[in-house]
Design a protein around this motif. Structure first.
Motif, PDB file in Angstrom:
ATOM      1  N   TYR A   1      28.070  39.439  80.798  1.00  0.00           N
ATOM      2  CA  TYR A   1      27.791  38.009  81.002  1.00  0.00           C
ATOM      3  C   TYR A   1      28.029  37.200  79.727  1.00  0.00           C
ATOM      4  N   MET A   2      27.756  37.808  78.575  1.00  0.00           N
ATOM      5  CA  MET A   2      27.919  37.103  77.297  1.00  0.00           C
ATOM      6  C   MET A   2      28.762  37.958  76.352  1.00  0.00           C
ATOM      7  N   PRO A   3      30.046  38.120  76.645  1.00  0.00           N
ATOM      8  CA  PRO A   3      30.900  39.026  75.860  1.00  0.00           C
ATOM      9  C   PRO A   3      31.039  38.644  74.392  1.00  0.00           C
ATOM     10  N   GLN A   4      30.737  37.396  74.051  1.00  0.00           N
ATOM     11  CA  GLN A   4      30.863  36.962  72.657  1.00  0.00           C
ATOM     12  C   GLN A   4      29.570  37.105  71.863  1.00  0.00           C
ATOM     13  N   SER A   5      28.469  37.478  72.541  1.00  0.00           N
ATOM     14  CA  SER A   5      27.183  37.584  71.846  1.00  0.00           C
ATOM     15  C   SER A   5      27.209  38.754  70.869  1.00  0.00           C
ATOM     16  N   GLN A   6      26.491  38.602  69.750  1.00  0.00           N
ATOM     17  CA  GLN A   6      26.546  39.591  68.671  1.00  0.00           C
ATOM     18  C   GLN A   6      25.151  39.964  68.187  1.00  0.00           C
ATOM     19  N   ILE A   7      25.083  41.087  67.480  1.00  0.00           N
ATOM     20  CA  ILE A   7      23.867  41.500  66.780  1.00  0.00           C
ATOM     21  C   ILE A   7      24.256  41.778  65.333  1.00  0.00           C
ATOM     22  N   ARG A   8      23.386  41.407  64.414  1.00  0.00           N
ATOM     23  CA  ARG A   8      23.661  41.654  62.988  1.00  0.00           C
ATOM     24  C   ARG A   8      23.033  42.991  62.607  1.00  0.00           C
ATOM     25  N   LEU A   9      23.855  43.923  62.184  1.00  0.00           N
ATOM     26  CA  LEU A   9      23.392  45.260  61.838  1.00  0.00           C
ATOM     27  C   LEU A   9      23.185  45.401  60.334  1.00  0.00           C
ATOM     28  N   PHE A  10      22.040  45.973  59.977  1.00  0.00           N
ATOM     29  CA  PHE A  10      21.699  46.254  58.573  1.00  0.00           C
ATOM     30  C   PHE A  10      21.831  45.013  57.687  1.00  0.00           C
ATOM     31  N   ASN A  11      21.726  43.847  58.343  1.00  0.00           N
ATOM     32  CA  ASN A  11      21.776  42.572  57.632  1.00  0.00           C
ATOM     33  C   ASN A  11      23.050  42.414  56.805  1.00  0.00           C
ATOM     34  N   THR A  12      24.133  43.071  57.270  1.00  0.00           N
ATOM     35  CA  THR A  12      25.390  43.013  56.502  1.00  0.00           C
ATOM     36  C   THR A  12      26.591  42.578  57.336  1.00  0.00           C
ATOM     37  N   PHE A  13      26.644  43.004  58.607  1.00  0.00           N
ATOM     38  CA  PHE A  13      27.814  42.631  59.415  1.00  0.00           C
ATOM     39  C   PHE A  13      27.406  42.483  60.878  1.00  0.00           C
ATOM     40  N   ASN A  14      28.213  41.712  61.605  1.00  0.00           N
ATOM     41  CA  ASN A  14      27.939  41.440  63.017  1.00  0.00           C
ATOM     42  C   ASN A  14      28.776  42.339  63.918  1.00  0.00           C
ATOM     43  N   VAL A  15      28.191  42.746  65.027  1.00  0.00           N
ATOM     44  CA  VAL A  15      28.892  43.546  66.026  1.00  0.00           C
ATOM     45  C   VAL A  15      28.628  42.936  67.397  1.00  0.00           C
ATOM     46  N   LYS A  16      29.679  42.810  68.191  1.00  0.00           N
ATOM     47  CA  LYS A  16      29.513  42.273  69.538  1.00  0.00           C
ATOM     48  C   LYS A  16      28.828  43.303  70.429  1.00  0.00           C
ATOM     49  N   TRP A  17      27.936  42.811  71.288  1.00  0.00           N
ATOM     50  CA  TRP A  17      27.270  43.697  72.237  1.00  0.00           C
ATOM     51  C   TRP A  17      28.293  44.356  73.165  1.00  0.00           C
ATOM     52  N   MET A  18      29.390  43.663  73.432  1.00  0.00           N
ATOM     53  CA  MET A  18      30.449  44.221  74.262  1.00  0.00           C
ATOM     54  C   MET A  18      31.010  45.509  73.644  1.00  0.00           C
ATOM     55  N   HIS A  19      31.224  45.488  72.338  1.00  0.00           N
ATOM     56  CA  HIS A  19      31.752  46.660  71.654  1.00  0.00           C
ATOM     57  C   HIS A  19      30.733  47.794  71.618  1.00  0.00           C
ATOM     58  N   ILE A  20      29.457  47.441  71.473  1.00  0.00           N
ATOM     59  CA  ILE A  20      28.399  48.450  71.504  1.00  0.00           C
ATOM     60  C   ILE A  20      28.347  49.099  72.884  1.00  0.00           C
ATOM     61  N   ALA A  21      28.474  48.283  73.931  1.00  0.00           N
ATOM     62  CA  ALA A  21      28.443  48.802  75.296  1.00  0.00           C
ATOM     63  C   ALA A  21      29.609  49.751  75.538  1.00  0.00           C
ATOM     64  N   ILE A  22      30.808  49.361  75.099  1.00  0.00           N
ATOM     65  CA  ILE A  22      31.990  50.213  75.277  1.00  0.00           C
ATOM     66  C   ILE A  22      31.788  51.551  74.569  1.00  0.00           C
ATOM     67  N   PHE A  23      31.225  51.507  73.369  1.00  0.00           N
ATOM     68  CA  PHE A  23      30.994  52.731  72.601  1.00  0.00           C
ATOM     69  C   PHE A  23      30.045  53.668  73.343  1.00  0.00           C
ATOM     70  N   PHE A  24      28.933  53.131  73.834  1.00  0.00           N
ATOM     71  CA  PHE A  24      27.938  53.989  74.476  1.00  0.00           C
ATOM     72  C   PHE A  24      28.414  54.501  75.832  1.00  0.00           C
ATOM     73  N   VAL A  25      29.135  53.688  76.578  1.00  0.00           N
ATOM     74  CA  VAL A  25      29.678  54.162  77.852  1.00  0.00           C
ATOM     75  C   VAL A  25      30.648  55.318  77.596  1.00  0.00           C
ATOM     76  N   ALA A  26      31.518  55.160  76.606  1.00  0.00           N
ATOM     77  CA  ALA A  26      32.480  56.209  76.277  1.00  0.00           C
ATOM     78  C   ALA A  26      31.775  57.496  75.837  1.00  0.00           C
ATOM     79  N   MET A  27      30.744  57.352  75.000  1.00  0.00           N
ATOM     80  CA  MET A  27      29.997  58.514  74.527  1.00  0.00           C
ATOM     81  C   MET A  27      29.269  59.205  75.671  1.00  0.00           C
ATOM     82  N   ASP A  28      28.690  58.414  76.573  1.00  0.00           N
ATOM     83  CA  ASP A  28      27.952  58.996  77.703  1.00  0.00           C
ATOM     84  C   ASP A  28      28.883  59.767  78.638  1.00  0.00           C
TER      85      ASP A  28
END
Length: 296
Positions: free
Chosen positions: A153-180
């Protein structure tokens, strides 16, 4: 004794001031601690009545387990990982949507994960997924549903990791689906990853339908509200007010118009987020969404 009561009252006050997901996280932690104490000190395995059994015959004897399994965890890090993800995901979603709608996605994800697990366990004759006579616990399916919902629903939304860089939730989702999927094919905890996939599918479908203007969780929300009402004290005496019908109609129309205008503004802001991301909103738009998310 007085000090003990003061501590209990303080804890109750803090709990009552948590939002719904803060309470869910607290309940998960308390249940985990109680289970550790009962099993290690008293050799009592009460958790077995609330886990989700793979065998459908066993499930029929404890049908509540299709939901309660999502509040149980097999170890500290299992609990920690799920609750951290739930904490961040629930805040992202609750800033933009009604809290009850976010709760619908989470609980429906748990149900979808449980159904997927039961389905595979009882339909797979070769036991390829290794779920026969097993059990399942964990909130991962609900967390997976929230992750996929936000990513779609919000492919552009992001989370800031370790207070250093941003990652899109979309990319996190793709990573976990692939790993699962990878671990599922390797034969690692296959029942759990089947449940994750059930959650992903629910979150994906919920988001796609919401884009079309349809909230598929409304019926479930009404059912849960009805169940919750069973536990609320009812008063035998009710105050009834009589008003002029014309005045009532005018008030009703005014409220309806105000509600429609508010929803149109919410929809416009959500469209903007979907196209340009949350950071594209003005401070006024962010404040408006935050206030609107408090209205259940």
């Amino acid at each position: 004794m007085e000090l003990g009561m003061t501590t209990i009252e303080s804890l109750k006050y803090r709990y009552n001031n948590l939002d719904v997901f803060g309470k869910i996280i607290t309940i998960n932690a308390i249940v985990f601690i109680i289970d550790v104490i009962l099993t290690s000190l008293f050799r009592l395995n009460l958790i077995k009545y609330f886990v989700l059994p793979a065998n459908f015959g066993d499930f029929i004897t404890q049908p509540w387990s299709i939901l309660t399994y999502g509040f149980l965890h097999s170890g500290f890090f299992h609990l920690l990982f799920n609750m951290l993800f739930l904490f961040y995901l629930s805040r992202v979603a609750s800033n933009l949507f009604r809290t009850k709608m976010v709760l619908n996605i989470y609980l429906l994800g748990i149900l979808a994960g449980g159904i997927a697990y039961l389905g595979v366990s009882n339909i797979d004759p070769s036991n390829f997924f290794g779920t026969k006579n097993g059990i399942m616990v964990g909130a991962s399916a609900g967390v997976s549903a929230l992750l996929m919902f936000i990513a779609i629903y919000m492919p552009q939304s992001q989370i800031r990791l370790f207070n250093t860089f941003n990652v899109k939730w979309m990319h996190i989702a793709i990573f976990f689906v692939a790993m699962d999927v990878f671990r599922l094919l390797l034969g690692i905890n296959q029942g759990g990853y089947v449940a994750h996939i059930g959650g992903y599918i629910l979150g994906y479908y919920y988001a796609k339908q919401l884009v079309k203007g349809k909230d598929i969780g409304i019926g479930f929300e009404r059912f849960m509200d009805s169940v919750a009402s069973w536990f609320k004290p009812n008063s035998n005496l009710k105050t009834v007010y009589r008003s002029k019908s014309s005045r009532g109609k005018t008030t009703s129309k005014a409220k309806s118009s105000e509600k429609n205008d508010k929803q149109k503004k919410i929809d416009a802001i959500l469209d903007k987020i979907s196209k340009s991301g949350y950071d594209s909103l003005t401070s006024e738009e962010k404040a408006f969404l935050f206030d609107a998310s408090k209205d259940d």
